[in-house]
Design a protein around this motif. Structure first.
Motif, PDB file in Angstrom:
ATOM      1  N   ALA A 103      16.221 -51.352 -13.649  1.00  0.00           N
ATOM      2  CA  ALA A 103      16.349 -51.156 -12.211  1.00  0.00           C
ATOM      3  C   ALA A 103      17.817 -51.265 -11.795  1.00  0.00           C
ATOM      4  CB  ALA A 103      15.518 -52.194 -11.475  1.00  0.00           C
ATOM      5  N   ASP A 104      18.277 -50.282 -11.020  1.00  0.00           N
ATOM      6  CA  ASP A 104      19.649 -50.342 -10.521  1.00  0.00           C
ATOM      7  C   ASP A 104      19.640 -50.829  -9.063  1.00  0.00           C
ATOM      8  OD1 ASP A 104      18.627 -48.200  -9.160  1.00  0.00           O
ATOM      9  OD2 ASP A 104      19.972 -46.705 -10.039  1.00  0.00           O
ATOM     10  N   ALA A 105      20.828 -50.809  -8.433  1.00  0.00           N
ATOM     11  CA  ALA A 105      20.935 -51.321  -7.064  1.00  0.00           C
ATOM     12  C   ALA A 105      20.023 -50.541  -6.107  1.00  0.00           C
ATOM     13  CB  ALA A 105      22.389 -51.232  -6.595  1.00  0.00           C
ATOM     14  N   ARG A 106      19.922 -49.207  -6.297  1.00  0.00           N
ATOM     15  CA  ARG A 106      19.074 -48.388  -5.423  1.00  0.00           C
ATOM     16  C   ARG A 106      17.612 -48.826  -5.536  1.00  0.00           C
ATOM     17  NH1 ARG A 106      20.328 -42.629  -7.959  1.00  0.00           N
ATOM     18  NH2 ARG A 106      19.613 -43.856  -9.732  1.00  0.00           N
ATOM     19  N   ALA A 107      17.188 -49.110  -6.757  1.00  0.00           N
ATOM     20  CA  ALA A 107      15.796 -49.530  -6.976  1.00  0.00           C
ATOM     21  C   ALA A 107      15.522 -50.847  -6.256  1.00  0.00           C
ATOM     22  CB  ALA A 107      15.524 -49.666  -8.472  1.00  0.00           C
ATOM     23  N   HIS A 108      16.492 -51.759  -6.323  1.00  0.00           N
ATOM     24  CA  HIS A 108      16.304 -53.054  -5.667  1.00  0.00           C
ATOM     25  C   HIS A 108      16.220 -52.899  -4.150  1.00  0.00           C
ATOM     26  CE1 HIS A 108      16.374 -56.017  -8.926  1.00  0.00           C
ATOM     27  NE2 HIS A 108      17.127 -55.131  -9.566  1.00  0.00           N
ATOM     28  N   VAL A 109      17.066 -52.016  -3.599  1.00  0.00           N
ATOM     29  CA  VAL A 109      17.049 -51.792  -2.152  1.00  0.00           C
ATOM     30  C   VAL A 109      15.692 -51.225  -1.714  1.00  0.00           C
ATOM     31  CG1 VAL A 109      18.019 -50.302  -0.342  1.00  0.00           C
ATOM     32  CG2 VAL A 109      19.551 -51.542  -1.896  1.00  0.00           C
ATOM     33  N   LEU A 165       5.094 -46.705  -2.555  1.00  0.00           N
ATOM     34  CA  LEU A 165       6.260 -46.061  -3.144  1.00  0.00           C
ATOM     35  C   LEU A 165       6.278 -46.328  -4.646  1.00  0.00           C
ATOM     36  CD1 LEU A 165       9.032 -44.603  -2.829  1.00  0.00           C
ATOM     37  CD2 LEU A 165      10.045 -46.882  -2.683  1.00  0.00           C
ATOM     38  N   THR A 166       6.351 -45.255  -5.422  1.00  0.00           N
ATOM     39  CA  THR A 166       6.460 -45.369  -6.882  1.00  0.00           C
ATOM     40  C   THR A 166       7.873 -45.010  -7.294  1.00  0.00           C
ATOM     41  OG1 THR A 166       4.123 -44.882  -7.255  1.00  0.00           O
ATOM     42  CG2 THR A 166       5.629 -44.385  -9.068  1.00  0.00           C
ATOM     43  N   LEU A 167       8.466 -45.820  -8.168  1.00  0.00           N
ATOM     44  CA  LEU A 167       9.824 -45.557  -8.657  1.00  0.00           C
ATOM     45  C   LEU A 167       9.780 -45.194 -10.136  1.00  0.00           C
ATOM     46  CD1 LEU A 167      11.744 -48.545  -6.991  1.00  0.00           C
ATOM     47  CD2 LEU A 167      11.539 -46.174  -6.173  1.00  0.00           C
ATOM     48  N   LEU A 201      14.498 -42.315  -9.914  1.00  0.00           N
ATOM     49  CA  LEU A 201      15.843 -42.894  -9.879  1.00  0.00           C
ATOM     50  C   LEU A 201      16.458 -42.919 -11.275  1.00  0.00           C
ATOM     51  CD1 LEU A 201      15.298 -45.964  -7.517  1.00  0.00           C
ATOM     52  CD2 LEU A 201      16.312 -43.755  -6.931  1.00  0.00           C
ATOM     53  N   SER A 202      15.888 -42.158 -12.193  1.00  0.00           N
ATOM     54  CA  SER A 202      16.405 -42.192 -13.564  1.00  0.00           C
ATOM     55  C   SER A 202      17.618 -41.282 -13.733  1.00  0.00           C
ATOM     56  CB  SER A 202      15.306 -41.797 -14.561  1.00  0.00           C
ATOM     57  OG  SER A 202      14.985 -40.430 -14.418  1.00  0.00           O
ATOM     58  N   THR A 203      17.920 -40.518 -12.694  1.00  0.00           N
ATOM     59  CA  THR A 203      19.078 -39.622 -12.723  1.00  0.00           C
ATOM     60  C   THR A 203      20.036 -40.029 -11.603  1.00  0.00           C
ATOM     61  OG1 THR A 203      17.827 -38.119 -11.342  1.00  0.00           O
ATOM     62  CG2 THR A 203      17.825 -37.655 -13.699  1.00  0.00           C
ATOM     63  N   PRO A 204      21.319 -39.600 -11.660  1.00  0.00           N
ATOM     64  CA  PRO A 204      22.270 -40.017 -10.629  1.00  0.00           C
ATOM     65  C   PRO A 204      21.826 -39.648  -9.209  1.00  0.00           C
ATOM     66  CG  PRO A 204      23.428 -39.019 -12.479  1.00  0.00           C
ATOM     67  CD  PRO A 204      21.969 -38.853 -12.757  1.00  0.00           C
ATOM     68  N   ALA A 205      21.292 -38.446  -9.034  1.00  0.00           N
ATOM     69  CA  ALA A 205      20.818 -38.059  -7.694  1.00  0.00           C
ATOM     70  C   ALA A 205      19.333 -38.375  -7.575  1.00  0.00           C
ATOM     71  CB  ALA A 205      21.054 -36.574  -7.468  1.00  0.00           C
ATOM     72  N   PRO A 206      18.948 -39.228  -6.603  1.00  0.00           N
ATOM     73  CA  PRO A 206      17.532 -39.568  -6.479  1.00  0.00           C
ATOM     74  C   PRO A 206      16.684 -38.345  -6.108  1.00  0.00           C
ATOM     75  CG  PRO A 206      18.784 -40.439  -4.631  1.00  0.00           C
ATOM     76  CD  PRO A 206      19.772 -39.884  -5.599  1.00  0.00           C
ATOM     77  N   ARG A 207      15.527 -38.226  -6.739  1.00  0.00           N
ATOM     78  CA  ARG A 207      14.675 -37.047  -6.509  1.00  0.00           C
ATOM     79  C   ARG A 207      13.298 -37.470  -6.023  1.00  0.00           C
ATOM     80  NH1 ARG A 207      13.860 -33.696 -11.631  1.00  0.00           N
ATOM     81  NH2 ARG A 207      13.449 -35.733 -12.554  1.00  0.00           N
ATOM     82  N   VAL A 265      16.536 -45.748   4.265  1.00  0.00           N
ATOM     83  CA  VAL A 265      16.828 -46.997   3.562  1.00  0.00           C
ATOM     84  C   VAL A 265      17.813 -46.763   2.417  1.00  0.00           C
ATOM     85  CG1 VAL A 265      15.792 -48.757   2.062  1.00  0.00           C
ATOM     86  CG2 VAL A 265      14.681 -48.134   4.212  1.00  0.00           C
ATOM     87  N   LEU A 266      17.628 -45.633   1.739  1.00  0.00           N
ATOM     88  CA  LEU A 266      18.479 -45.303   0.601  1.00  0.00           C
ATOM     89  C   LEU A 266      19.889 -44.916   1.045  1.00  0.00           C
ATOM     90  CD1 LEU A 266      17.819 -45.208  -2.428  1.00  0.00           C
ATOM     91  CD2 LEU A 266      17.163 -42.812  -2.153  1.00  0.00           C
ATOM     92  N   GLN A 267      19.979 -44.465   2.291  1.00  0.00           N
ATOM     93  CA  GLN A 267      21.235 -43.964   2.867  1.00  0.00           C
ATOM     94  C   GLN A 267      21.819 -42.821   2.043  1.00  0.00           C
ATOM     95  OE1 GLN A 267      23.748 -47.383   3.731  1.00  0.00           O
ATOM     96  NE2 GLN A 267      22.611 -47.713   5.622  1.00  0.00           N
ATOM     97  N   GLU A 268      20.921 -42.023   1.489  1.00  0.00           N
ATOM     98  CA  GLU A 268      21.347 -40.774   0.873  1.00  0.00           C
ATOM     99  C   GLU A 268      20.132 -39.846   0.828  1.00  0.00           C
ATOM    100  OE1 GLU A 268      22.449 -40.516  -3.494  1.00  0.00           O
ATOM    101  OE2 GLU A 268      21.866 -42.626  -3.460  1.00  0.00           O
ATOM    102  N   PRO A 269      20.403 -38.530   0.812  1.00  0.00           N
ATOM    103  CA  PRO A 269      19.271 -37.595   0.821  1.00  0.00           C
ATOM    104  C   PRO A 269      18.560 -37.554  -0.525  1.00  0.00           C
ATOM    105  CG  PRO A 269      21.340 -36.402   0.696  1.00  0.00           C
ATOM    106  CD  PRO A 269      21.700 -37.847   0.838  1.00  0.00           C
ATOM    107  N   LEU A 270      17.277 -37.266  -0.494  1.00  0.00           N
ATOM    108  CA  LEU A 270      16.510 -37.091  -1.723  1.00  0.00           C
ATOM    109  C   LEU A 270      16.510 -35.608  -2.076  1.00  0.00           C
ATOM    110  CD1 LEU A 270      13.382 -39.268  -0.854  1.00  0.00           C
ATOM    111  CD2 LEU A 270      15.015 -39.752  -2.689  1.00  0.00           C
ATOM    112  N   THR A 271      16.750 -35.305  -3.332  1.00  0.00           N
ATOM    113  CA  THR A 271      16.562 -33.932  -3.800  1.00  0.00           C
ATOM    114  C   THR A 271      15.061 -33.733  -3.930  1.00  0.00           C
ATOM    115  OG1 THR A 271      18.539 -34.264  -5.115  1.00  0.00           O
ATOM    116  CG2 THR A 271      17.209 -32.327  -5.640  1.00  0.00           C
ATOM    117  N   ILE A 272      14.559 -32.641  -3.398  1.00  0.00           N
ATOM    118  CA  ILE A 272      13.115 -32.418  -3.509  1.00  0.00           C
ATOM    119  C   ILE A 272      12.822 -31.693  -4.810  1.00  0.00           C
ATOM    120  CG2 ILE A 272      11.061 -31.462  -2.406  1.00  0.00           C
ATOM    121  CD1 ILE A 272      12.472 -33.532  -0.746  1.00  0.00           C
TER     122      ILE A 272
END
Ligand code: AMP
Ligand code: MG
Length: 319
Positions: free
Chosen positions: A74-80, A90-92, A182-188, A203-210
């Motif tokens: 888990a990285d910082a994004r996962a913890h947030v 929500l599944t990560l 979240l296994s790649t740099p850009a969250p999808r 919450v992520l403060q960044e867009p999700l790639t669909i």
């Protein structure tokens, strides 16, 4: 067996899960068909009960964030996201931890694992707490059918294929979890679900790639990415030479010369074979062989899913 949720049925559920049986339980999304994540044979039983035509990876469910994140990196994004939304829909998807004890069948041989802390009753959370290694659970419906939101749906869909259905009442969300990779740099976003994309992004403060699989509409829960060995793989082989690695269902006759040999099920059980499939492929892939040759597999039960997976691996393409 369908039982109302009581202290007795919950302790029965824990005992059955521990002995490798399947237990259906209520979450806020839909009913899940659970198995002990560390027990490959129990995990194979899920695919058999659902009649899944191929091995889609399964979500592992945990009592709390700490246990969930002990199975993955888990990285910082996962913890947030976990702090904001767990327990919740929500599944990560994260890289498996090096010492991850979840069956490789549950992640269909992929290096990633989907994890979630669901909203469940206090009683069932106590059951989950007894499985710090996780309970893997897809929706508790026959493959291709609608997801079940009551215990009755599970019973009419899967009936006696489930050891125990714990009736925890109707599901509050009635919609699957949103799946974020979240296994790649850009969250999808891999699946739209009971948590809106915009809420996750805020919450992520960044867009999700669909990256929602177009096949999902036609066939809910299907996914495109699968583990494929790097070593060329050939099916319907009758034997092996010394520079070949070999995979057989139960009978090694003709394959004795192989530099590495994996027997999926000495006891000729489709469930045992499925439980061993991905770890066997990984070992053969690492054997340094020129190719992997595969003997004919039994086609009964999970044999169809095993053949599906091997056919895709032989074609050398991601499906
Ligand atoms: P279900 O089996 O109905 O709960 O659906 C599980 C969903 O999670 C499917 O859409 C899968 O494709 C997705 N999923 C589970 N594990 C992974 C993974 N390791 N990588 C990508 N997607 C996953
Ligand atoms: Mg499903």
């Amino acid at each position: 067996m369908l039982l109302p949720e009581t202290p007795e049925s919950l302790s029965k559920a824990a005992a059955m899960l521990r002995s490798g049986q399947l237990v259906a339980f209520a979450t806020e999304t839909v009913y899940g068909l659970g198995a002990d994540a560390g027990n490959g044979t129990a995990v194979a039983g899920i695919y058999a009960a659902k009649g899944r035509p191929s091995f889609n990876p399964l979500i592992a469910h945990f009592a709390d964030t700490d246990s969930a994140f002990s199975a993955v990196q888990a990285d910082a994004r996962a913890h947030v996201l976990a702090k904001a939304f767990w327990p919740g829909p929500l599944t990560l998807v994260l890289q498996r931890a090096p010492d991850c004890a979840i069956s490789t069948l549950a992640s269909a041989g992929l290096p990633t694992q989907a994890v979630r802390v669901p909203r469940v009753s206090d009683g069932f959370r106590a059951v989950l707490r007894q499985f710090p290694g996780g309970i893997v659970a897809p929706s508790a419906n026959p493959s291709g059918h609608l997801s079940p939101t009551t215990a009755q749906h599970v019973h009419s869909g899967l009936g006696e294929a489930v050891g125990l259905i714990v009736d925890g009442g109707p599901c509050s969300a009635g919609l699957e979890s949103a799946v974020v990779d979240l296994s790649t740099p850009a969250p999808r976003l891999l699946r739209h679900g009971a948590l809106a994309q915009s809420v996750i992004e805020a919450v992520l403060q960044e867009p999700l790639t669909i990256d929602v699989d177009p096949a999902v509409k036609a066939s809910p829960g299907q996914m495109t990415q699968h583990y494929a060995p790097r070593t060329p793989l050939r099916l319907h082989a009758a034997g092996a030479t010394a520079n070949q690695a070999a995979l057989v269902f139960h009978d090694p006759t003709g394959f004795e010369q192989a530099c590495a040999l994996e027997i999926l099920s000495p006891g000729q059980s489709d469930v045992e074979a499925a439980a061993n499939l991905f770890s066997a492929l990984h070992r053969l892939d690492a054997a340094g062989a020129r190719s992997i040759v595969v003997g004919d597999m039994n086609a009964e039960g999970l044999g169809a899913a095993i053949n599906d997976r091997l056919t895709r691996a032989a074609a050398g393409r991601e499906d």
